[in-house]
Design an enzyme around this catalytic site. Sequence first.
Site, PDB file in Angstrom:
ATOM      1  N   ILE A   1      52.200  46.803  41.055  1.00  0.00           N
ATOM      2  CA  ILE A   1      51.441  46.587  42.288  1.00  0.00           C
ATOM      3  C   ILE A   1      51.149  45.096  42.479  1.00  0.00           C
ATOM      4  O   ILE A   1      51.382  44.532  43.550  1.00  0.00           O
ATOM      5  CB  ILE A   1      50.138  47.399  42.271  1.00  0.00           C
ATOM      6  CG1 ILE A   1      50.444  48.902  42.195  1.00  0.00           C
ATOM      7  CG2 ILE A   1      49.299  47.090  43.509  1.00  0.00           C
ATOM      8  CD1 ILE A   1      49.229  49.758  41.891  1.00  0.00           C
TER       9      ILE A   1
ATOM     10  N   ASP B   1      47.409  37.950  33.608  1.00  0.00           N
ATOM     11  CA  ASP B   1      47.748  39.225  32.970  1.00  0.00           C
ATOM     12  C   ASP B   1      48.279  38.914  31.586  1.00  0.00           C
ATOM     13  O   ASP B   1      49.393  38.396  31.444  1.00  0.00           O
ATOM     14  CB  ASP B   1      48.800  39.976  33.790  1.00  0.00           C
ATOM     15  CG  ASP B   1      49.036  41.393  33.274  1.00  0.00           C
ATOM     16  OD1 ASP B   1      48.893  41.609  32.044  1.00  0.00           O
ATOM     17  OD2 ASP B   1      49.373  42.273  34.078  1.00  0.00           O
TER      18      ASP B   1
ATOM     19  N   ALA C   1      41.961  48.470  42.943  1.00  0.00           N
ATOM     20  CA  ALA C   1      42.197  48.973  41.590  1.00  0.00           C
ATOM     21  C   ALA C   1      41.131  50.015  41.223  1.00  0.00           C
ATOM     22  O   ALA C   1      41.215  51.163  41.655  1.00  0.00           O
ATOM     23  CB  ALA C   1      42.239  47.814  40.598  1.00  0.00           C
ATOM     24  N   ARG C   2      40.120  49.613  40.464  1.00  0.00           N
ATOM     25  CA  ARG C   2      39.063  50.527  40.057  1.00  0.00           C
ATOM     26  C   ARG C   2      37.708  49.895  40.341  1.00  0.00           C
ATOM     27  O   ARG C   2      37.496  48.705  40.102  1.00  0.00           O
ATOM     28  CB  ARG C   2      39.181  50.866  38.557  1.00  0.00           C
ATOM     29  CG  ARG C   2      40.368  51.759  38.210  1.00  0.00           C
ATOM     30  CD  ARG C   2      40.192  53.144  38.805  1.00  0.00           C
ATOM     31  NE  ARG C   2      41.260  54.076  38.450  1.00  0.00           N
ATOM     32  CZ  ARG C   2      42.326  54.322  39.186  1.00  0.00           C
ATOM     33  NH1 ARG C   2      42.508  53.669  40.327  1.00  0.00           N
ATOM     34  NH2 ARG C   2      43.224  55.207  38.809  1.00  0.00           N
TER      35      ARG C   2
ATOM     36  N   ASP D   1      38.538  49.273  48.274  1.00  0.00           N
ATOM     37  CA  ASP D   1      39.112  50.616  48.360  1.00  0.00           C
ATOM     38  C   ASP D   1      38.665  51.491  47.188  1.00  0.00           C
ATOM     39  O   ASP D   1      39.010  52.672  47.137  1.00  0.00           O
ATOM     40  CB  ASP D   1      40.643  50.523  48.392  1.00  0.00           C
ATOM     41  CG  ASP D   1      41.320  51.862  48.629  1.00  0.00           C
ATOM     42  OD1 ASP D   1      40.957  52.541  49.612  1.00  0.00           O
ATOM     43  OD2 ASP D   1      42.207  52.238  47.827  1.00  0.00           O
TER      44      ASP D   1
ATOM     45  N   GLU E   1      32.563  57.554  42.742  1.00  0.00           N
ATOM     46  CA  GLU E   1      33.380  58.154  43.802  1.00  0.00           C
ATOM     47  C   GLU E   1      33.254  59.670  43.770  1.00  0.00           C
ATOM     48  O   GLU E   1      33.273  60.256  42.689  1.00  0.00           O
ATOM     49  CB  GLU E   1      34.846  57.734  43.635  1.00  0.00           C
ATOM     50  CG  GLU E   1      35.050  56.240  43.819  1.00  0.00           C
ATOM     51  CD  GLU E   1      36.510  55.829  43.759  1.00  0.00           C
ATOM     52  OE1 GLU E   1      37.385  56.699  43.580  1.00  0.00           O
ATOM     53  OE2 GLU E   1      36.783  54.626  43.882  1.00  0.00           O
TER      54      GLU E   1
ATOM     55  N   HIS F   1      39.292  54.889  48.793  1.00  0.00           N
ATOM     56  CA  HIS F   1      40.272  54.953  47.690  1.00  0.00           C
ATOM     57  C   HIS F   1      41.569  55.630  48.133  1.00  0.00           C
ATOM     58  O   HIS F   1      42.052  56.562  47.496  1.00  0.00           O
ATOM     59  CB  HIS F   1      39.675  55.666  46.466  1.00  0.00           C
ATOM     60  CG  HIS F   1      40.326  55.221  45.184  1.00  0.00           C
ATOM     61  ND1 HIS F   1      39.649  55.190  43.989  1.00  0.00           N
ATOM     62  CD2 HIS F   1      41.586  54.771  44.906  1.00  0.00           C
ATOM     63  CE1 HIS F   1      40.464  54.753  43.025  1.00  0.00           C
ATOM     64  NE2 HIS F   1      41.645  54.489  43.572  1.00  0.00           N
TER      65      HIS F   1
ATOM     66  N   GLY G   1      44.353  53.654  49.038  1.00  0.00           N
ATOM     67  CA  GLY G   1      45.426  52.661  48.997  1.00  0.00           C
ATOM     68  C   GLY G   1      46.766  53.259  48.617  1.00  0.00           C
ATOM     69  O   GLY G   1      47.801  52.894  49.165  1.00  0.00           O
TER      70      GLY G   1
END
Length: 304
Positions: free
Chosen positions: A153, A172, A229-230, A254, A259, A278, A280
């Site tokens: 992604i 990363d 993401a989260r 998102d 949630e 959420h 996406g």
Amino acid sequence: MSRAILVTGADLAAPAVALLADYELVYAGTKPTEDDLVALCRRHDPVALIVRYGKVGAAVMDAAPSLKVISKHGSGTDTIDKAAAAARGVQVVAAAGANAAAVAEHALALLLACAKSVVALNTRLHAGHWDKATHKSVELEGRTVGLIGLGAIGLRFARMADAMGMRVLGFDPYARNLPAYVQAVDLATIWREADAISLHCPLTADNAGLLNAQTLAACKPGVIVVNTARGGLIDEAALLQALESGQVASAGLDSFAVEPMTVPHPFHGHPRITLSPHIGGVTTDAYVKMGVGAAQNALAVLRG
């Protein structure tokens, strides 16, 4: 021997169902609780779980003695207790990359919505206000975007940002062989230099609350924050405070710490936060790709 596969959702795409034709598919619905999943596991003793909704912990695994594999319908496995799975010899696999295009496009949509004030201007114009003389948008060409997470992604988003003339920084620790247009840097460099930050990493014990009061204060004033993401990656109270102070110019979100999002929520009605539930990775194409990927991954383990 059990031939059941439990899907923690209400359905799977038809091509995925066709791949699993040799198995009995059991569906848990769209809001399965742990008790629901335990009961279904006791009743059907599945050899595999395909995880769409809900959390899968030790109690669910212990209710399914024939369980060999837990296959995520998507890429994020934070809702699966991987340590419990490893202790029970159950493999955890994910359909990595299956929703990469969908999520990257949505992240770009949120970035553009923030930079161009799309939602606010739409609301104003529908109410009869012509703000041409008073509004200036942000031009993204020549700006720097910092990406945290350079998997399928993140790299797809990076390609789109580069095509728009943005400078792309990325963090990363696991990424290798990055394209020339992504400059690998440490987090401190992203905080210091990025005009926009987009999160594309999994949620782990080490990075929970990655964007918090301290790291947001280290960012460039007026930074844009995007999270597809989260939700647990962001300290929501700290983000709200940074938005109020102007340290963060706007945010496109998102995913959220809880949630479905609690109602009411401090983010509700904030003029510089663009929200989506959420979704996406929720497109017709991604639904098929994730279902097929989850089915193939499960079968690969079941067939040894």
